[in-house]
Enzyme design. Structure first.
Site, mmCIF file in Angstrom:
data_model
loop_
_atom_site.group_PDB
_atom_site.id
_atom_site.type_symbol
_atom_site.label_atom_id
_atom_site.label_comp_id
_atom_site.label_asym_id
_atom_site.label_seq_id
_atom_site.Cartn_x
_atom_site.Cartn_y
_atom_site.Cartn_z
ATOM 1 N N CYS A 12 34.635 -7.488 -10.752
ATOM 2 C CA CYS A 12 34.221 -8.626 -12.315
ATOM 3 C C CYS A 12 33.177 -9.475 -11.581
ATOM 4 O O CYS A 12 32.089 -8.611 -11.483
ATOM 5 C CB CYS A 12 35.566 -9.198 -10.646
ATOM 6 S SG CYS A 12 36.974 -8.516 -10.929
ATOM 7 N N ARG A 67 29.580 -5.360 -16.932
ATOM 8 C CA ARG A 67 30.340 -4.599 -15.905
ATOM 9 C C ARG A 67 31.620 -4.604 -15.876
ATOM 10 O O ARG A 67 31.982 -3.558 -14.761
ATOM 11 C CB ARG A 67 30.154 -6.305 -14.803
ATOM 12 C CG ARG A 67 28.731 -6.629 -14.032
ATOM 13 C CD ARG A 67 28.603 -8.108 -13.685
ATOM 14 N NE ARG A 67 29.713 -7.964 -12.400
ATOM 15 C CZ ARG A 67 29.012 -7.709 -11.434
ATOM 16 N NH1 ARG A 67 26.998 -7.408 -11.329
ATOM 17 N NH2 ARG A 67 29.494 -7.532 -10.423
ATOM 18 N N TRP A 95 37.985 -7.003 -13.003
ATOM 19 C CA TRP A 95 38.487 -5.034 -13.807
ATOM 20 C C TRP A 95 39.818 -5.421 -12.537
ATOM 21 O O TRP A 95 39.396 -5.782 -11.495
ATOM 22 C CB TRP A 95 37.315 -4.490 -13.278
ATOM 23 C CG TRP A 95 36.735 -3.464 -12.523
ATOM 24 C CD1 TRP A 95 36.895 -2.559 -11.779
ATOM 25 C CD2 TRP A 95 37.146 -1.892 -13.644
ATOM 26 N NE1 TRP A 95 37.662 -1.605 -11.695
ATOM 27 C CE2 TRP A 95 37.515 -0.941 -12.283
ATOM 28 C CE3 TRP A 95 37.114 -2.003 -14.855
ATOM 29 C CZ2 TRP A 95 37.175 0.005 -12.793
ATOM 30 C CZ3 TRP A 95 37.411 -0.449 -15.349
ATOM 31 C CH2 TRP A 95 37.516 0.625 -14.620
ATOM 32 N N ASN A 107 35.480 -11.629 -6.421
ATOM 33 C CA ASN A 107 35.163 -10.341 -6.457
ATOM 34 C C ASN A 107 35.575 -9.910 -5.378
ATOM 35 O O ASN A 107 35.219 -10.220 -3.811
ATOM 36 C CB ASN A 107 33.543 -10.404 -7.134
ATOM 37 C CG ASN A 107 33.567 -10.789 -8.752
ATOM 38 O OD1 ASN A 107 34.339 -11.166 -9.333
ATOM 39 N ND2 ASN A 107 32.356 -11.029 -9.012
ATOM 40 N N GLY A 108 35.732 -8.798 -5.528
ATOM 41 C CA GLY A 108 35.413 -7.903 -4.088
ATOM 42 C C GLY A 108 37.676 -7.383 -3.776
ATOM 43 O O GLY A 108 38.230 -7.298 -4.784
ATOM 44 N N GLU A 155 29.630 20.887 -9.281
ATOM 45 C CA GLU A 155 29.129 19.451 -9.350
ATOM 46 C C GLU A 155 27.608 19.713 -10.032
ATOM 47 O O GLU A 155 27.160 18.532 -11.288
ATOM 48 C CB GLU A 155 29.399 18.350 -8.620
ATOM 49 C CG GLU A 155 29.793 17.084 -8.833
ATOM 50 C CD GLU A 155 30.278 16.514 -10.725
ATOM 51 O OE1 GLU A 155 30.703 17.757 -11.123
ATOM 52 O OE2 GLU A 155 29.845 15.609 -10.292
ATOM 53 N N LYS A 192 25.793 18.202 -13.300
ATOM 54 C CA LYS A 192 25.228 17.193 -14.004
ATOM 55 C C LYS A 192 24.432 17.991 -14.559
ATOM 56 O O LYS A 192 23.632 16.798 -15.467
ATOM 57 C CB LYS A 192 25.364 16.246 -12.051
ATOM 58 C CG LYS A 192 25.379 15.141 -11.745
ATOM 59 C CD LYS A 192 26.349 14.323 -11.948
ATOM 60 C CE LYS A 192 27.391 14.336 -13.305
ATOM 61 N NZ LYS A 192 28.566 14.082 -12.606
ATOM 62 N N GLU A 238 24.618 18.436 -18.299
ATOM 63 C CA GLU A 238 24.781 17.405 -19.018
ATOM 64 C C GLU A 238 24.168 16.269 -18.954
ATOM 65 O O GLU A 238 24.453 15.487 -20.544
ATOM 66 C CB GLU A 238 26.030 16.250 -18.775
ATOM 67 C CG GLU A 238 26.227 16.069 -17.412
ATOM 68 C CD GLU A 238 27.364 15.229 -16.939
ATOM 69 O OE1 GLU A 238 28.508 15.239 -18.174
ATOM 70 O OE2 GLU A 238 28.239 14.967 -16.111
ATOM 71 N N HIS A 278 27.307 39.842 -7.026
ATOM 72 C CA HIS A 278 27.890 40.380 -8.664
ATOM 73 C C HIS A 278 28.117 39.728 -9.689
ATOM 74 O O HIS A 278 28.999 40.362 -10.384
ATOM 75 C CB HIS A 278 29.986 39.856 -7.971
ATOM 76 C CG HIS A 278 30.632 40.524 -6.507
ATOM 77 N ND1 HIS A 278 30.738 41.425 -6.157
ATOM 78 C CD2 HIS A 278 30.669 39.732 -5.355
ATOM 79 C CE1 HIS A 278 31.059 41.105 -4.984
ATOM 80 N NE2 HIS A 278 30.502 40.113 -4.477
ATOM 81 N N LYS A 328 32.154 8.938 -22.298
ATOM 82 C CA LYS A 328 32.897 8.669 -21.210
ATOM 83 C C LYS A 328 34.277 8.884 -20.830
ATOM 84 O O LYS A 328 34.737 9.068 -19.652
ATOM 85 C CB LYS A 328 32.631 6.597 -21.229
ATOM 86 C CG LYS A 328 32.476 6.363 -19.514
ATOM 87 C CD LYS A 328 31.582 7.028 -18.774
ATOM 88 C CE LYS A 328 32.153 6.807 -17.391
ATOM 89 N NZ LYS A 328 31.634 7.943 -15.877
#
Ligand code: M6R
Length: 613
Positions: free
Chosen positions: A2, A27, A75, A101-102, A486, A490, A493, A509, A608
């Site tokens: 937020c 944000r 948010w 916020n929070g 992962e 990363k 990409e 193998h 995204k």
């Protein structure tokens, strides 16, 4: 996350607040609102969706002569992104408004207590309890009432408060959620959750620390501690950032900022859901009855990309601690294969966005076959959360960089909570074991917080010998195999270097044929239960003149006999290694991509949120 904007001063308030909110749009948010004081009355406008929706409804009000008010972009975390849930929120009289916020962790019990006293709620948010708490404690001193209300809150909060009975004053409080004041002799006093909102008016700022309260008027900013009540003399600092730098809080890219935000994101995901004294896990949004849980004989995770990798870690955790067989499926494959699913299967979809088309299709198919479906998701009100039987939200805040970082480690935290929850329900761990594991989870954020700056510096130097590689291998065993996958995802990409992740034991193998001096291999080798096996695999690479980067445990001197490129991490409980070992893998990708001059936050060909098949 937020955004808060507040203003009191000689300017007309609405244009100041709207401009500030626009500068906080980066944000991420899903609704917005403003409040100002006109003729002794608070006037509130709120709207879901973009700021342009809000602007459209306040078109006429923009000329208000008011000089004091608050604005907010929300948010969603508690309650869907609707107009009713948008901030500001009011008390029963409508004379007190708050923006926040929070997360107020104990909002549920506070709300019940306030309702019993006769307070009426109009939203599903955690924030609204604060307005009513202030009302409940207000005699004629707003500062005292806010102090008393805040003392009752558990969780993280940055708040702004305005009361019609004190028409020249705004109150701000910060605890574990950022808040900054802007000061200008000519233009008045400003309040914001981030610096970009202040920059059109002033670059003179005061940063509030946790448990500090500011009482603001047009000409004054009185700040004091909520711990001991003492007045605090704050330094006014001059910001030299331009607007773009300010949005990223001085970081070069959103991805880097989000890497640094991970300790907070993990803490937000965990806090309030686990009792640090008993290890008991509380996941009320899961919506699964005791008999639902008893009936489960298999769990299937469905996800794509980075979210799939977190599911792979969860398979190790759940099978070991909750003794339930787990399958992990790539959503785009799952949706088209012959599925042997029934009502004894729990399907869990994992998604940062909650909108990924393949994952959503997988969920729908599983539901159609009688499976209970839950989702682990970062976006409140997203399609997956609306269609699932239950949800565990990750509270990572919006992720702007296309490469997922904080959403991933927050998913891991949520999955570990789910593991502990299932172990508790199934009685597969003793109370003592659960308490220990819960503590391991709570503690990991602090470890990461301490390590990130050092790791970034070391990795920034190390990549000078690797940034121009054409290919890369990432290897790991056990819990760290998914982290190798992962790490490779990363790197490819964002840097466009071809990279693959393998289980270390698979190397011989096939992939070992690729090893030569032009194929760097990054190996994750913590001192865990498969350490010796991992080292043997690394030796096989060394014997073939491979270039090796090792990420291992502090004090493991053997690693520096193998290669000069060793990144050390502190020893933590083995079970937390996937969260810890992700950080250097992310930073390596970030530093290489940045060194190669790539568009780190918006890599080519990627989106995204992948809402098409
Ligand atoms: O929103 P989701 O978590 O469902 O997204 C899944 C993938 O598209 C996503 O994780 C993608 O792989 C990221 N770009 C990885 O960094």
């Amino acid at each position: 996350m937020c955004g808060i904007v507040g203003y009191c001063g000689p300017k007309r308030v609405l244009p100041v607040i709207l401009e500030g909110l626009k500068r906080l749009e980066y944000r991420g948010y899903d609704s917005a609102g403003v409040v100002y004081l006109e003729d002794g009355k608070l006037v509130k406008h709120r709207s879901k969706g973009k700021l342009s929706n809000l602007e459209a409804i306040i078109d006429d009000a923009i000329i208000t002569p008011s000089h004091i008010g608050l604005g907010h972009t929300r948010w969603a975390t508690h309650g869907a992104p609707t107009t009713e849930n948008a901030h500001p929120h009011s008390d029963c009289t409508g004379d007190i408004v708050v923006v926040h916020n929070g997360i107020i962790e104990n909002y549920h019990s506070l709300r019940e207590e306030l309702k019993a006293k006769g307070h009426t709620f109009t939203s599903e948010t955690d924030t609204e309890v604060l307005a009513h708490l202030i009302e409940d404690n207000l005699e004629n001193d707003l500062v005292e009432a806010v102090k008393k209300a805040v003392a009752l809150l558990d969780g993280s909060f940055a708040i702004g408060v305005l009361w019609a009975g004190m028409p020249d004053t705004l109150i701000a409080v910060r605890n574990q959620s950022p808040l900054v004041l802007g000061v200008s002799a000519a233009s008045g006093t400003f309040l914001a959750s981030d610096i970009p909102a202040l920059l059109p008016y002033t670059n003179e700022v005061i940063f509030l620390n946790d448990m500090e309260m500011a009482v603001l008027t047009s000409e004054s900013q009185d700040i004091f501690s909520l711990v001991d009540g003492k007045t605090i003399e704050k330094k006014i600092e001059t910001i030299k950032w331009n607007a773009a730098m300010a949005e990223k809080a001085g970081y070069k890219h959103f991805m880097l900022k989000e890497i640094y935000e991970q300790p907070q994101a993990i803490t937000n995901t965990v806090s309030g859901r686990i009792n640090p004294e008993t290890g008991e896990v509380n996941l009320p949004e899961l919506n699964l009855s005791a008999s639902d849980l008893e009936n489960i004989d298999r769990i299937i995770f469905v996800a794509c990309g980075t979210s799939l990798h977190s599911a792979l870690v969860a398979k190790y955790w759940i099978e070991k601690y909750a003794h339930i067989p787990v399958e992990v499926d790539i959503a785009s494959e799952f949706r088209y294969r012959h599925l042997l699913i029934n009502e004894r299967v729990l399907t869990v979809s994992l998604s940062q966005s909650g909108e990924t088309a393949d994952t959503l299709a997988g969920m729908r198919i599983a539901k159609g076959l009688g499976s209970k479906v839950i989702t682990i998701c970062n976006v409140v009100g997203s399609t997956m959360t609306r269609e699932a039987d239950g949800t565990i939200y990750t509270h990572a805040g919006p992720e702007i960089g296309v490469a997922s970082t904080k959403a991933f480690t927050s998913q891991l935290a949520a999955l570990f909570l789910l593991t502990l929850f299932l172990a508790e329900q199934r009685n597969t761990l003793s109370g003592e074991e659960r308490l220990k594991l819960g503590k391991d989870l709570i503690d990991i954020a602090g470890v990461i917080e301490k390590e990130i700056p050092r790791l970034q510096e070391e990795i920034g130097t190390l990549i000078e010998s690797y940034y121009d590689a054409r290919d890369f291998l990432f290897i790991g065993r056990g819990l760290n195999f998914p982290i190798a996958l992962e790490g490779a995802l990363k790197l490819k990409e964002i840097s466009y270097i071809h990279a693959e992740g393998y289980a270390s034991g698979e190397l011989k193998h096939g992939p070992i044929a690729l090893i030569d001096k032009d194929m760097p291999v990054l190996a994750l080798v913590p001192q865990d239960d498969v350490y010796q096996k991992s080292i043997s695999n690394v030796e096989e690479i060394r014997a073939r003149q491979g270039r090796i980067i090792l990420i291992g445990t502090e004090g493991d001197a053997h690693l520096s006999n193998i290669t000069e490129d060793v990144i050390y991490l502190p020893k933590v409980a083995d079970v937390m290694n996937p969260i810890l070992y992700t950080i250097p893998a992310q930073l390596l990708s970030y530093e290489i991509a940045s060194r190669r001059g790539c568009d780190v936050d918006q890599p080519r060909n990627l989106a995204k949120s992948v809402t098409v098949e």
